[in-house]
Write an enzyme that holds these catalytic residues in place. Structure first.
Site, short mmCIF file in Angstrom:
data_model
loop_
_atom_site.label_atom_id
_atom_site.label_comp_id
_atom_site.label_asym_id
_atom_site.label_seq_id
_atom_site.Cartn_x
_atom_site.Cartn_y
_atom_site.Cartn_z
N THR A 121 0.86 -1.19 0.00
CA THR A 121 0.00 0.00 0.00
C THR A 121 0.90 1.24 0.00
O THR A 121 1.65 1.46 0.95
CB THR A 121 -0.92 -0.02 1.24
OG1 THR A 121 -1.66 -1.23 1.19
CG2 THR A 121 -1.85 1.17 1.27
N GLU A 151 -3.30 -4.81 -3.03
CA GLU A 151 -3.80 -6.08 -2.50
C GLU A 151 -4.85 -5.79 -1.43
O GLU A 151 -4.68 -4.89 -0.62
CB GLU A 151 -2.62 -6.85 -1.88
CG GLU A 151 -3.00 -8.18 -1.29
CD GLU A 151 -3.80 -9.04 -2.27
OE1 GLU A 151 -3.29 -9.34 -3.35
OE2 GLU A 151 -4.96 -9.39 -1.94
N PHE A 152 -5.93 -6.57 -1.44
CA PHE A 152 -7.02 -6.31 -0.49
C PHE A 152 -7.22 -7.46 0.51
O PHE A 152 -8.20 -7.47 1.24
CB PHE A 152 -8.33 -6.06 -1.25
CG PHE A 152 -8.27 -4.86 -2.15
CD1 PHE A 152 -8.46 -3.59 -1.64
CD2 PHE A 152 -7.99 -5.00 -3.50
CE1 PHE A 152 -8.38 -2.47 -2.48
CE2 PHE A 152 -7.90 -3.89 -4.35
CZ PHE A 152 -8.11 -2.62 -3.83
N ARG A 154 -7.15 -9.92 3.73
CA ARG A 154 -7.12 -9.68 5.17
C ARG A 154 -6.28 -10.74 5.85
O ARG A 154 -6.28 -11.89 5.41
CB ARG A 154 -8.55 -9.76 5.76
CG ARG A 154 -9.45 -8.62 5.37
CD ARG A 154 -10.88 -8.96 5.64
NE ARG A 154 -11.32 -10.07 4.79
CZ ARG A 154 -12.53 -10.60 4.82
NH1 ARG A 154 -13.43 -10.17 5.66
NH2 ARG A 154 -12.86 -11.60 4.02
N PHE A 249 -18.39 -5.26 8.35
CA PHE A 249 -17.68 -4.15 9.02
C PHE A 249 -18.62 -3.24 9.79
O PHE A 249 -18.43 -2.04 9.87
CB PHE A 249 -16.79 -3.39 8.02
CG PHE A 249 -15.56 -4.20 7.70
CD1 PHE A 249 -15.66 -5.31 6.88
CD2 PHE A 249 -14.34 -3.91 8.26
CE1 PHE A 249 -14.56 -6.12 6.63
CE2 PHE A 249 -13.24 -4.70 8.01
CZ PHE A 249 -13.35 -5.80 7.19
N LEU A 250 -19.67 -3.85 10.34
CA LEU A 250 -20.59 -3.11 11.20
C LEU A 250 -20.67 -3.78 12.56
O LEU A 250 -21.67 -3.68 13.25
CB LEU A 250 -22.00 -3.08 10.57
CG LEU A 250 -22.19 -2.11 9.41
CD1 LEU A 250 -23.61 -2.18 8.89
CD2 LEU A 250 -21.87 -0.66 9.83
N ALA A 252 -19.75 -3.78 16.23
CA ALA A 252 -19.21 -2.86 17.25
C ALA A 252 -18.28 -3.62 18.19
O ALA A 252 -18.45 -4.81 18.43
CB ALA A 252 -20.37 -2.25 18.04
N CYS A 260 -2.94 -2.41 8.97
CA CYS A 260 -3.37 -1.62 7.80
C CYS A 260 -4.24 -0.42 8.13
O CYS A 260 -3.89 0.72 7.81
CB CYS A 260 -4.09 -2.52 6.82
SG CYS A 260 -3.01 -3.74 6.10
N LYS A 263 -2.64 2.63 9.99
CA LYS A 263 -1.56 3.19 9.17
C LYS A 263 -2.11 3.86 7.91
O LYS A 263 -1.73 4.98 7.57
CB LYS A 263 -0.61 2.03 8.80
CG LYS A 263 0.38 2.31 7.72
CD LYS A 263 1.31 1.13 7.55
CE LYS A 263 0.76 0.01 6.69
NZ LYS A 263 0.74 0.27 5.26
#
Ligand code: UDX
Length: 430
Positions: A121, A151-152, A154, A249-250, A252, A260, A263
């Site tokens: 990145t 690159e994506f 995880r 990604f919701l 909590a 990543c 940064k």
């Protein structure tokens, strides 16, 4: 195709092995001799489920080899992926020292046309810089192209993510390099987006920043839900099923961490400031994330009805998320740091992270969960390890001083724990 991967961390090793799966011949280059020797022996120097099996398979068939020899590696390969680290510099920007070193070495040793691909990145404009660094080190002018191909994947699901990406981004202004890249990725079924290198670099930062924003958004909504007595998990589900929002990604929790998001969000903020276009939404994303562990500690204090000083707290999980041994920017370590500064005695456990004791360590690391919770005034779930879903809490309760659980990942079955006599508190989970 013969591919060189420079840098054998999470991204480099996974990328190399996925290209092996696609039938390419791969060389992995790293300056760290210990890493090279371990990888060549089929052993991974980090924890990533499923990756060691691929490594063993492709080392045995010699589809991948590892070397320390930069000169021959550059000369013998025509597509070179730069996968070295771009750590956060002191001012928040991405430190390009390792990328520059690699580009200079490529320039020095290249013998014929090469495609040089930045997978690390890197900030907008880096492809141009890489080209300049290569050119400045060439003794004879040899043609080359620089491509941005972020690159994506995880950590924790690197193999699956790299084998089945949602999209592939190819940032280049060269038709020749574009054709080579598409040939390289011909066995992938996802959409391939061809764009300008600068747009490609920005896509990566914008994607990570957007995902970080979703997490901070739901964490802030959770704080409001907490006061109003609403279960935030119902909100995540209720809004996530709207396709425009999406369910991922919701979740909590204690905030985002890892190598990543923190940064990359900071690097994008720095780019924005340098260009006099501050990103105020993103500034808040960072602020909310920094507050989240403190909010959680406040919640612990209120619940326990007294200061935490001299209490013993058992923290389950040290990794920044499940299925990795990575503790970079781990919310768990941030939480421990804050607890320790309030004279809390912290005992901690992680299934794969094992710190060396002594030095500046702010907690006692225990080998088993039983040992960790022994004598504890409360337990905190700090990492969403699936192992923690299978614990025998009836037994663990008998070791604890007080049966209180703070579930920082909203992952345990609250009703079941309460039926066992625990007081259980999550992040706005009722
Ligand atoms: C991220 C990006 O997802 C990936 O595309 C990029 O290539 C690298 O950065 P990674 O850091 O490995 O991947 O982990 P990810 O699963 O994205 O989680 C990041 C952090 O957010 C973790 O601390 C995780 O626990 C947290 N998180 C994630 C939440 O708090 N809630 C969520 O709903 C999702």
């Amino acid at each position: 195709m013969n591919i060189l991967i420079v840098g054998t961390g999470y991204v480099g090793t996974t990328t190399g092995l996925i290209f092996c799966e696609m039938g390419h011949q791969v060389t992995g280059l790293d300056l760290d001799n210990r890493k090279i020797q371990a990888l060549q022996a089929g052993s991974l120097h980090f924890y990533e489920p499923g990756l060691e099996e691929l490594l063993t398979k492709h080392v045995q068939s010699s589809q991948i080899t590892f070397t320390k020899n930069t000169e021959s590696a550059v000369k013998e390969n025509d597509v070179i992926f730069i996968c070295v680290g771009t750590p956060m510099g002191e001012d928040g920007s991405a430190d390009l020292t390792y990328v520059k070193n690699v580009a200079e070495a490529i320039g020095r040793y290249m013998n014929q046309y090469k495609v040089i691909v930045t997978k690390s990145t890197v900030p907008v404009g880096t492809a141009e810089l890489v080209a300049e660094w290569i050119e400045a080190n060439q003794t004879n002018p040899i043609p080359f192209d620089v491509v941005s191909n972020p690159e994506f994947l995880r950590e924790g699901s690197a193999v699956r993510d790299a084998l089945h990406p949602d999209r592939i981004i190819i940032g280049t202004t060269s038709a020749k390099a574009g054709t080579i890249m598409k040939e390289l990725y011909q066995n992938f079924s996802c959409p391939i987006i061809e764009t300008h290198p600068k747009a490609s670099e920005m896509i990566k930062y914008a994607a990570n920043s957007f995902l970080a924003m979703k997490i901070s958004f739901i964490n802030e909504i959770a704080r409001l839900c907490d006061v109003l007595g609403i279960n935030v998990m119902d909100i995540s589900k209720g809004i996530g099923l709207d396709h425009r929002i999406g369910t991922q990604f919701l979740h909590a929790g204690l905030g985002y961490g890892g190598s990543c998001f923190p940064k990359d969000v900071n690097a994008l903020l720095k780019t924005a400031l340098d260009n006099h276009r501050p990103l105020s939404v993103l500034e808040k994303v960072v602020e909310v994330n920094n507050e989240q562990p403190l909010y959680f500690i406040e919640k612990m204090k209120q619940t326990m009805g007294e200061p935490l000083v001299n209490k013993t707290i058992a923290v389950l999980g040290l990794a920044f998320k499940a299925n990795t041994d990575d503790t970079r920017e781990s919310p768990s370590l941030v939480l421990i740091e804050h607890l320790a500064s309030e004279q809390v005695e912290v005992k901690a456990h992680d299934p794969v992270v094992h710190f060396k004791s002594g030095g500046t360590m702010k907690f006692q690391q225990c080998e088993t969960v039983e040992e960790t919770v022994k004598g504890a005034d409360a337990v905190v779930i700090a990492t969403n390890w699936p192992e923690y879903l299978r614990l025998d809490w009836a037994v663990l309760k008998s070791f604890m001083k007080r049966p209180i659980i703070f579930d920082g990942r909203n992952m345990l079955d609250k009703a079941e724990l309460e039926s066992l006599g625990f007081q259980c508190f999550g992040v706005a989970s009722f």
